[in-house]
Design a protein around this motif. Structure first.
Motif, PDB file in Angstrom:
ATOM      1  N   SER A   1      11.361  -2.706  -3.204  1.00 47.10           N
ATOM      2  CA  SER A   1      11.453  -1.270  -3.146  1.00 47.10           C
ATOM      3  C   SER A   1      12.997  -1.034  -3.722  1.00 47.10           C
ATOM      4  O   SER A   1      13.378   0.166  -3.999  1.00 47.10           O
TER       5      SER A   1
ATOM      6  N   LEU B   1      14.432  -2.073  -6.201  1.00 45.74           N
ATOM      7  CA  LEU B   1      14.602  -2.053  -7.776  1.00 45.74           C
ATOM      8  C   LEU B   1      15.057  -0.673  -8.218  1.00 45.74           C
ATOM      9  O   LEU B   1      14.484   0.398  -7.813  1.00 45.74           O
TER      10      LEU B   1
ATOM     11  N   LEU C   1       2.683   0.375  -9.409  1.00 42.76           N
ATOM     12  CA  LEU C   1       4.216   0.774  -9.319  1.00 42.76           C
ATOM     13  C   LEU C   1       4.420   1.260  -7.922  1.00 42.76           C
ATOM     14  O   LEU C   1       5.381   1.848  -7.597  1.00 42.76           O
TER      15      LEU C   1
ATOM     16  N   ASP D   1       5.439   1.662  -4.068  1.00 40.78           N
ATOM     17  CA  ASP D   1       6.793   1.237  -3.345  1.00 40.78           C
ATOM     18  C   ASP D   1       7.973   1.361  -4.033  1.00 40.78           C
ATOM     19  O   ASP D   1       9.226   0.875  -3.532  1.00 40.78           O
ATOM     20  N   LEU D   2       8.016   1.758  -5.387  1.00 43.28           N
ATOM     21  CA  LEU D   2       9.269   1.609  -6.118  1.00 43.28           C
ATOM     22  C   LEU D   2      10.034   3.078  -6.290  1.00 43.28           C
ATOM     23  O   LEU D   2      10.276   3.618  -7.195  1.00 43.28           O
TER      24      LEU D   2
ATOM     25  N   LEU E   1      13.547   3.449  -8.289  1.00 41.40           N
ATOM     26  CA  LEU E   1      13.289   2.960  -9.640  1.00 41.40           C
ATOM     27  C   LEU E   1      13.971   4.264 -10.308  1.00 41.40           C
ATOM     28  O   LEU E   1      13.359   5.243 -10.371  1.00 41.40           O
TER      29      LEU E   1
ATOM     30  N   LEU F   1       6.826   6.699  -8.316  1.00 43.99           N
ATOM     31  CA  LEU F   1       8.317   6.647  -8.658  1.00 43.99           C
ATOM     32  C   LEU F   1       8.887   8.017  -8.568  1.00 43.99           C
ATOM     33  O   LEU F   1       9.161   8.919  -9.382  1.00 43.99           O
TER      34      LEU F   1
END
Length: 654
Positions: A357, A359, A377, A379-380, A383, A406
């Motif tokens: 997470s 990233l 995608l 838990d990112l 990002l 996101l």
């Protein structure tokens, strides 16, 4: 023959006090004081840098189990693993093991622990003996203090006990941390066959009778009855010597495997670019933050590939042969600090699962991605940048909920895919969207309803026509400043452009006309307009075509069109710095088309100070037209400070 007899006498005197003639209490105390006084004068091993390598080899850590034999030495010296030790030297080859050089013989003993009367015991890290769990200290100590020295007995362990207690309690609890070998206890070897075995049995029997009351079994945490370890406690100090106070137990560092050929390291970065690797190299360095593996032949990434580098922040795996089935489901999960992951130029069909997470940037350009589901995608939430260009993505295989997780995404590249419409469900944090080289045919009214922060939209090399752009698609956007619609199928400059637009790129279309007042609603006004490589004619530009941009335009590109004259309105553009009219069909430049001969009464009243200045034009390109430079009026470029700013050559003839 005298040396073996003296040796035997010394050993019996020091190890078997019960079998010797009885002495008075005062005699024993005097003998004990003399022995301890002598031991305090025993020289220790010099731990200087020059002998550190030799001492490491003596420890035997990381190698096969060592065997310490009793070897006669010259003039009382001992030899242990090829190292010569002086008489009375004391060293510790392993934690909880201490060896003594005594008249040419090596005697090694293990630490014996006192009995404890408590239900649960704990062995603190770095200690040899257990303590009651209520008083256990969580501190990890590698130095033996003055107040807690361990006593070593001169007895050799019973062969039966070796099967169950060949590892000391502290070593057993720290096996994973330090990778220690089992404790080694040596026996005294003598050259006499029958006499040696008889004395050994007799000495063992006497020692067991002497210490039978002080010996008990203590449970080892985590071990059953079969794994109990035998501990001894010696109340008096007969026949024992102490470890010197504050003597550190050195543990040599575990050497990591060498880097493969073609790899280099610098500070916290390892670079293996084009190193012909077929797998992730086994690197063990917690301080490593960057790993570049570009241009290799790696096909798989196992779940344990990055276990030795848990603090990586950046990984570049571009231009390999990695496949989606070759990536373990938890390959990246251990990387709790990973911020940038580059996987360009591989053979992935799906976005890897279980990505950290933390990233902030992911690049998976030029792969074979054919789908993004709603969990692709997940838990990112941190990002910021996502690049998925050059794949097989379309509105049919990208879920409308794919971008929902996101919450911080601001930069999205989806170029060179197969989208026919703008993807749905774009996050409201999005600021830059690039959809070049797709098959987009329309821009609907709902495309950007939730992207109030969007600033740049790139739509070049698609199939857009001006009537397929909905009037309310983006006109009310308050932050949209740049649109690139180059190389589409536009015949007119699109109407209903965003009010906030500053930068409009329409290069390479089939535009024949700039409608009047098409820029009139913009605030603060269009600043950059690029119309190169179109089909503009003199009839396609009205006197009011640039209305609304007269006081804002800074750059105007009208090159590579079909203009026969300099368009009207350029002389009104008081902030214009860069003008391109090259590669048209222009034959003359009238004085009033670029430079104003006389300011109007209204302008003179309102902008007298501004009009008194020269033009701000810095570059004017008029080459590759049909201009006869000898017939140009001297007032055609009078407002331009330097004639070097005007490019007139070469010109076409006919």
């Amino acid at each position: 023959m005298q040396a073996p007899s003296l040796l035997c006498w010394f050993l019996l005197l020091s190890l078997c006090p019960d079998s010797c003639p009885a002495e008075g209490g005062a005699g024993r105390r005097h003998r004990r004081r003399m022995r301890h006084r002598a031991l305090r004068r025993i020289p220790l091993i010099d731990m200087g840098d020059s002998e550190l390598g030799v001492f490491d080899s003596l420890l035997g850590l990381g190698e096969h189990e060592s065997s310490y034999s009793v070897l006669p030495g010259k003039k009382g010296q001992c030899t242990a693993n090829g190292m010569i030790m002086f008489d009375r030297a004391v060293w510790s080859p392993k934690p909880c093991v201490t060896c003594l050089c005594s008249k040419g013989e090596v005697i090694c003993d293990t630490a014996m622990c006192p009995p404890l009367e408590c239900p649960q015991t704990v062995i603190p890290a770095g200690e040899c003996c257990p303590v009651c769990s209520e008083t256990a200290s969580p501190l990890d100590s590698s130095i033996i203090s003055l107040d807690d020295t361990s006593e070593l007995s001169g007895d050799s362990p019973d062969p039966k006990d070796l099967g169950t207690s060949n590892v000391l309690p502290s070593a057993r609890t720290q096996m994973e941390k330090h990778e220690l070998l089992p404790t080694e206890v040596t026996e005294i070897r003598e050259k006499e066959g029958h006499k040696k075995r008889a004395k050994k049995r007799k000495g063992k029997k006497n020692r067991q009778r002497h210490k039978g009351r002080r010996r008990q079994r203590l449970p080892v945490p985590g071990l059953g009855a079969a794994g109990d370890v035998l501990y001894e406690s010696d109340e008096d100090d007969d026949g024992a010597f102490r470890i010197p106070a504050l003597f550190p137990i050195p543990v040599p560092p575990i050497e990591a495997p060498p880097l493969p050929s073609g790899c280099s390291t610098s500070d916290t970065t390892v670079s293996c670019i084009n190193a012909k690797l077929t797998q992730i190299p086994p690197i063990s360095d917690p301080d490593l933050t960057s790993l570049d593996l570009t241009g290799n032949s790696i096909t798989t990434i196992s779940d344990e590939a990055f276990n030795g580098v848990p603090n990586l922040e950046w990984i570049d795996l571009s231009k390999n042969n990695i496949t989606s089935p070759g990536i373990g489901p938890k390959a990246f999960k251990i990387l709790k600090k990973l911020k940038r992951l580059y996987l360009d130029g591989n053979m992935l069909v799906l976005i890897p699962s279980e990505l950290p997470s933390t990233l902030e940037e992911i690049k998976i350009n030029d792969n074979q991605l054919h789908a993004i589901d709603e969990d692709g995608l997940k838990d990112l939430k941190n990002l910021v940048t996502l690049e998925l260009e050059g794949n097989q993505l379309s509105e049919a295989n990208v879920s409308p909920l794919a971008f929902y997780p996101l919450k911080s995404l601001s930069y999205l590249r989806l170029g060179r895919n197969k989208f026919r419409i703008i993807p749905q469900g774009l996050p409201d944090t999005l600021e830059e969207l690039y959809l070049e080289h797709n098959q987009i045919e329309e821009v609907s009214e709902i495309c950007f309803n939730h992207t109030r922060n969007i600033n740049i939209i790139g739509l070049k090399h698609n199939k857009l026509e001006e009537h397929r752009i909905a009037p309310l698609a983006w006109i009310n956007q308050e932050n949209l400043e740049s649109i690139d619609l180059s190389y589409n199928k536009l015949y007119h400059v699109p109407s209903y452009l965003p009010k906030s637009l500053l930068h409009l790129v329409l290069i390479g279309n089939q535009i024949e006309r700039i409608p009047g007042y098409v820029f009139g609603h913009m605030r603060p006004g269009l600043e950059y307009l690029y119309l190169s490589f179109n089909k503009l004619t003199d009839d396609g530009i009205d006197p009011v075509s640039f209305f609304g941009a007269f006081h804002s335009l800074r750059e105007l590109f009208l090159d590579h069109n079909e203009l026969k004259a300099v368009p009207f309105g350029i002389d009104e553009m008081r902030k214009l710095r860069f003008l391109r009219l090259n590669n048209n069909k222009i034959r003359t430049v009238p004085p009033e088309r670029i430079c104003r001969t006389q300011p109007s009464h209204e302008d003179e009243h309102e902008h007298s100070e501004e009009e008194s200045e020269d033009s701000r034009l810095e570059h004017v390109h008029l080459e590759n037209n049909y201009i006869n430079t000898r017939q140009l009026s001297p007032h055609s470029f009078s407002c331009i400070r330097s004639y070097c700013s005007v490019v007139l050559k070469p010109q076409k003839t006919k």
